[in-house]
Design an enzyme around this catalytic site. Structure first.
Site, PDB file in Angstrom:
ATOM      1  CD  GLU A 199      39.659  28.315 130.114  1.00 18.97           C
ATOM      2  OE1 GLU A 199      40.610  28.912 130.632  1.00 18.97           O
ATOM      3  OE2 GLU A 199      39.736  27.141 129.710  1.00 18.97           O
ATOM      4  CD  GLU A 386      40.170  27.162 125.125  1.00 20.87           C
ATOM      5  OE1 GLU A 386      40.987  26.576 125.860  1.00 20.87           O
ATOM      6  OE2 GLU A 386      39.904  28.366 125.233  1.00 20.87           O
TER       7      GLU A 386
HETATM    8  C1  BGP Z   1      42.576  27.658 128.257  1.00 21.64           C
HETATM    9  C2  BGP Z   1      42.584  28.999 127.588  1.00 21.64           C
HETATM   10  C3  BGP Z   1      43.317  29.087 126.291  1.00 21.64           C
HETATM   11  C4  BGP Z   1      44.437  28.108 126.097  1.00 21.64           C
HETATM   12  C5  BGP Z   1      44.196  26.751 126.726  1.00 21.64           C
HETATM   13  C6  BGP Z   1      45.406  25.850 126.803  1.00 21.64           C
HETATM   14  O1  BGP Z   1      42.636  27.853 129.629  1.00 21.64           O
HETATM   15  O2  BGP Z   1      41.272  29.453 127.357  1.00 21.64           O
HETATM   16  O3  BGP Z   1      43.625  30.420 126.063  1.00 21.64           O
HETATM   17  O4  BGP Z   1      45.663  28.625 126.218  1.00 21.64           O
HETATM   18  O5  BGP Z   1      43.660  26.828 128.000  1.00 21.64           O
HETATM   19  O6  BGP Z   1      46.195  26.214 127.885  1.00 21.64           O
HETATM   20  P1  BGP Z   1      47.743  26.458 127.770  1.00 21.64           P
HETATM   21  O7  BGP Z   1      47.913  27.428 126.677  1.00 21.64           O
HETATM   22  O8  BGP Z   1      48.147  26.986 129.070  1.00 21.64           O
HETATM   23  O9  BGP Z   1      48.322  25.133 127.457  1.00 21.64           O
END
Ligand code: BGP
Length: 487
Positions: A199, A386
């Site tokens: 990201e 993701e």
């Molecule tokens: C993205 C990241 C991840 C992950 C995901 C979910 O931004 O790359 O590392 O954590 O989001 O977000 P969260 O864990 O805040 O729910």
């Protein structure tokens, strides 16, 4: 035919800092996430530091812009959820066995930079760290699961942040490229899919989390971005030299930005907002800065310091594919309306969409729109690395019935299928986030679960870490087995 490609990479995704634990084991150094405490839906995560008076201080992680003469530190009286996380470090064999049972073709994971170079700028890599990932890759390959490796996923060595504010300083590029060279040489026969930065656009939302940068000064942040672009392009070129049969991609947090209405003022607003995502893809896919960004810099007096040769490095180091996270769309407009939150962004509440328990808009069609936007613009293979629903799971006597997760994933898969079959998008694979429950990046919670595999670990640090299949486990297994035929 209405199906997924034959070699479609079905799998799941994690990041070292959110699942490995063992934060000080095997010679590992501290990363920026090792000083982050746990938050909740409504209270922030903090980073802990010893201030210049020598006292403990806690600053909200998403609002951390000034070290103020202090030093980030771990304190014994604080709870740091990433320190143990789900202890993948000691459970990886058991976890990979479960991934294999689900039929994973690939597994997205990251390498903790501080296991390999504990301080980020050490002379020699740490053999024990290298060996750990050898073991993990061997275990994956034993089941024919391809590792998909993020080189840097919110895991900047803390020392580099202290030394020179990490990516703000050019020296960080050399440290990163040295780290990449060690990885490519060591794992060239084991890893064929790489990504340079998780990201990368997250730096605009949270310079500390994405890049270990402590600043809210746009000039500094954009200089850090330039250094990441150069580092990524160098890594791409190096990877092609050392592992000619590998693919190396970028990774972006993607969200299509919708105009709230057909008022042209809203349309142009959405178009301009979209540049905060397009900019990163433009540079990494096309190899040069787009004109709209150069104009913005000119207007705002931002001057990017480039070294001689940087333009060639960017031009030669364009990525092989676009990896992206997709959780939601965003909505903007000129109206004064209720707002909504989300992954690395906020905007107006979209009346057509429902939201998750954490207030993130749920928009499966937005995934089809994203795939089309990206493919129309770059014609590069796409990889959804993701996607998923963070939710509270209830453990019943007869199991964990996460029907809401199945519904979410199914709708997003349907959108992928349409993008492939109706729109002709080239999609390589799909790795839903947190296929096994892990620590949330934004809140540090365990309660926000994404997994098909439950882990008995809770926000009060209780739990015996045992793993358990949720209903989505069998369901996803069937999806993979049939290559998505029944979606
Ligand atoms: C993205 C990241 C991840 C992950 C995901 C979910 O931004 O790359 O590392 O954590 O989001 O977000 P969260 O864990 O805040 O729910």
């Amino acid at each position: 035919m209405n199906s997924f490609p034959k070699d479609f990479l079905w799998g799941g995704a994690t990041a070292a800092n959110q699942c490995e634990g063992a934060y000080n084991v095997g010679g590992k150094g501290l990363s920026i996430m090792d000083v982050a405490t746990g938050g909740t839906k409504s209270t922030p995560r903090y980073v802990t530091l010893k201030n210049k008076e020598g006292n403990k201080e806690k600053v909200p992680m998403f609002d951390f812009h000034d070290l103020n003469g202090g030093q980030l530190e771990v304190f014994n009286d604080e709870f740091y959820p990433n320190h143990e996380a789900i202890d993948f470090y000691h459970h990886y064999k058991e976890d990979i066995k479960l991934f294999a049972e689900m039929g994973f073709k690939c597994f997205r994971m990251s390498i903790a930079w501080t296991r390999i170079f504990p301080n980020g700028n050490d002379e020699e890599p740490n053999e024990e760290g290298l060996k750990f990932y050898d073991n993990v890759f061997d275990e994956l390959l034993k089941y024919n699961i391809q590792p998909v490796v993020t080189i840097s996923h919110y895991e900047t060595p803390l020392n580099l942040t202290h030394e020179w504010n990490s990516w703000v300083d050019r020296r960080n590029v050399d440290c990163y490229v040295k780290y990449c060279k060690v990885l490519f040489e060591r794992y060239k026969d084991k890893v064929k899919y790489w990504m340079t930065f998780n990201e990368i656009n997250g730096i605009e939302f949270s310079p500390y989390l994405e890049a270990g940068v402590i600043s809210n000064n746009k000039q500094e942040v954009m200089q850090a971005v330039h250094h990441q672009f150069v580092a990524s392009a160098k890594a791409v070129t190096l990877c092609h030299e050392i592992i000619p049969d590998a693919m190396i991609g970028m990774m972006i947090a993607y969200a299509p930005i919708y105009p709230y209405s057909c008022n042209p003022d809203d349309i142009i607003m959405a178009k301009i907002d979209m540049r905060s995502i397009n900019f990163y893809c433009d540079v990494m896919c096309r190899g040069y800065y787009p004109s709209y960004k150069l104009k913005e810099f000119e207007r705002e007096g931002i001057v990017i310091h480039k070294e001689k040769g940087d333009d060639d490095i960017l031009r030669l180091g364009t990525v092989d594919y676009i990896g992206f996270s997709y959780y939601q769309s965003g909505t903007v407009g000129t109206q004064e309306l209720e707002s909504s939150s989300g992954n690395m962004m906020s905007g107006l509440k979209n009346p057509y969409l429902k939201e998750s328990e954490w207030g993130w808009p749920i928009d499966a069609m937005g995934l089809r729109i994203s795939l089309n936007n990206l493919y129309d613009r770059y014609q590069k293979p796409l990889f959804i690395v993701e996607n998923g629903l963070g939710a509270v799971d209830q453990k019943e006597n007869d199991g964990i019935h996460d029907v809401y997760r199945i519904d979410y994933l199914e709708k997003h898969m349907k959108a992928m299928k349409d993008a492939i079959n109706l729109d002709g998008v080239d999609l390589m694979g799909y790795t839903p986030w947190g296929c096994i429950d892990l620590i949330s990046a934004s809140t540090g919670e365990m309660a926000k679960r994404y997994g098909m595999i439950y882990v008995d670990k809770h926000d009060d640090n209780t739990g015996d870490l045992h793993r358990e299949k949720k209903d989505s486990f069998e369901w996803y297994k069937n999806v993979i087995e049939s290559n998505g035929l029944n979606i």
